[in-house]
Design a protein around this motif. Structure first.
Motif, PDB file in Angstrom:
ATOM      1  N   ALA A  23       0.832  -1.201   0.000  1.00  0.00           N
ATOM      2  CA  ALA A  23       0.000   0.000   0.000  1.00  0.00           C
ATOM      3  C   ALA A  23       0.868   1.253   0.000  1.00  0.00           C
ATOM      4  O   ALA A  23       0.608   2.201  -0.759  1.00  0.00           O
ATOM      5  N   GLU A  24       1.892   1.271   0.811  1.00  0.00           N
ATOM      6  CA  GLU A  24       2.785   2.426   0.860  1.00  0.00           C
ATOM      7  C   GLU A  24       3.535   2.593  -0.454  1.00  0.00           C
ATOM      8  O   GLU A  24       3.775   3.714  -0.905  1.00  0.00           O
ATOM      9  N   SER A  25       3.888   1.489  -1.086  1.00  0.00           N
ATOM     10  CA  SER A  25       4.570   1.542  -2.378  1.00  0.00           C
ATOM     11  C   SER A  25       3.680   2.193  -3.445  1.00  0.00           C
ATOM     12  O   SER A  25       4.146   3.006  -4.242  1.00  0.00           O
ATOM     13  N   VAL A  26       2.421   1.847  -3.450  1.00  0.00           N
ATOM     14  CA  VAL A  26       1.479   2.439  -4.408  1.00  0.00           C
ATOM     15  C   VAL A  26       1.375   3.944  -4.168  1.00  0.00           C
ATOM     16  O   VAL A  26       1.366   4.732  -5.117  1.00  0.00           O
ATOM     17  N   LEU A  27       1.317   4.358  -2.926  1.00  0.00           N
ATOM     18  CA  LEU A  27       1.217   5.789  -2.619  1.00  0.00           C
ATOM     19  C   LEU A  27       2.479   6.558  -2.992  1.00  0.00           C
ATOM     20  O   LEU A  27       2.407   7.731  -3.362  1.00  0.00           O
ATOM     21  N   ARG A  28       3.634   5.916  -2.916  1.00  0.00           N
ATOM     22  CA  ARG A  28       4.902   6.577  -3.276  1.00  0.00           C
ATOM     23  C   ARG A  28       5.029   6.785  -4.784  1.00  0.00           C
ATOM     24  O   ARG A  28       5.742   7.680  -5.221  1.00  0.00           O
ATOM     25  N   ASP A  29       4.343   5.967  -5.561  1.00  0.00           N
ATOM     26  CA  ASP A  29       4.407   6.075  -7.022  1.00  0.00           C
ATOM     27  C   ASP A  29       3.681   7.349  -7.457  1.00  0.00           C
ATOM     28  O   ASP A  29       2.457   7.436  -7.405  1.00  0.00           O
ATOM     29  N   LYS A  30       4.429   8.333  -7.878  1.00  0.00           N
ATOM     30  CA  LYS A  30       3.870   9.650  -8.220  1.00  0.00           C
ATOM     31  C   LYS A  30       2.945   9.601  -9.439  1.00  0.00           C
ATOM     32  O   LYS A  30       2.143  10.494  -9.645  1.00  0.00           O
ATOM     33  N   GLU A  31       3.047   8.571 -10.252  1.00  0.00           N
ATOM     34  CA  GLU A  31       2.210   8.465 -11.448  1.00  0.00           C
ATOM     35  C   GLU A  31       0.859   7.804 -11.169  1.00  0.00           C
ATOM     36  O   GLU A  31      -0.013   7.804 -12.026  1.00  0.00           O
ATOM     37  N   THR A  32       0.694   7.255  -9.975  1.00  0.00           N
ATOM     38  CA  THR A  32      -0.529   6.544  -9.638  1.00  0.00           C
ATOM     39  C   THR A  32      -1.411   7.401  -8.739  1.00  0.00           C
ATOM     40  O   THR A  32      -0.982   7.832  -7.670  1.00  0.00           O
ATOM     41  N   GLU A  33      -2.625   7.664  -9.197  1.00  0.00           N
ATOM     42  CA  GLU A  33      -3.611   8.359  -8.377  1.00  0.00           C
ATOM     43  C   GLU A  33      -4.475   7.310  -7.695  1.00  0.00           C
ATOM     44  O   GLU A  33      -4.976   6.397  -8.344  1.00  0.00           O
ATOM     45  N   VAL A  34      -4.649   7.448  -6.395  1.00  0.00           N
ATOM     46  CA  VAL A  34      -5.411   6.483  -5.612  1.00  0.00           C
ATOM     47  C   VAL A  34      -6.674   7.158  -5.091  1.00  0.00           C
ATOM     48  O   VAL A  34      -6.633   8.310  -4.661  1.00  0.00           O
TER      49      VAL A  34
END
Length: 71
Positions: A23-34
């Motif tokens: 989950a933290e990895s997804v949030l760190r990815d600047k290209e991914t909007e959650v």
């Protein structure tokens, strides 16, 4: 945009969770909007008590990272 469910929110709020690193990895990815729904937050509030999570603090922090998308 990535739509996440309650388990994602719980993983971020708990000190330790099997999904936390992902989950933290997804949030760190600047290209991914959650984003998520208001129902996921409602379910989070019910489960937060079970896990001893400070609901007010957690939701105020989570809303900055995982906004609610109007349905």
């Amino acid at each position: 945009m990535v739509y996440v469910e309650t388990d994602f929110l719980i993983a971020l709020a708990k000190d330790s969770d099997w999904l936390k690193e992902n989950a933290e990895s997804v949030l760190r990815d600047k290209e991914t909007e959650v984003s998520t729904s208001i129902l996921a937050y409602a379910e989070f509030l019910l489960l937060a008590e079970k896990y001893g999570i400070d609901r007010v603090r957690a939701v105020s922090n989570l809303l900055e990272m995982v906004p609610v998308v109007p349905e």
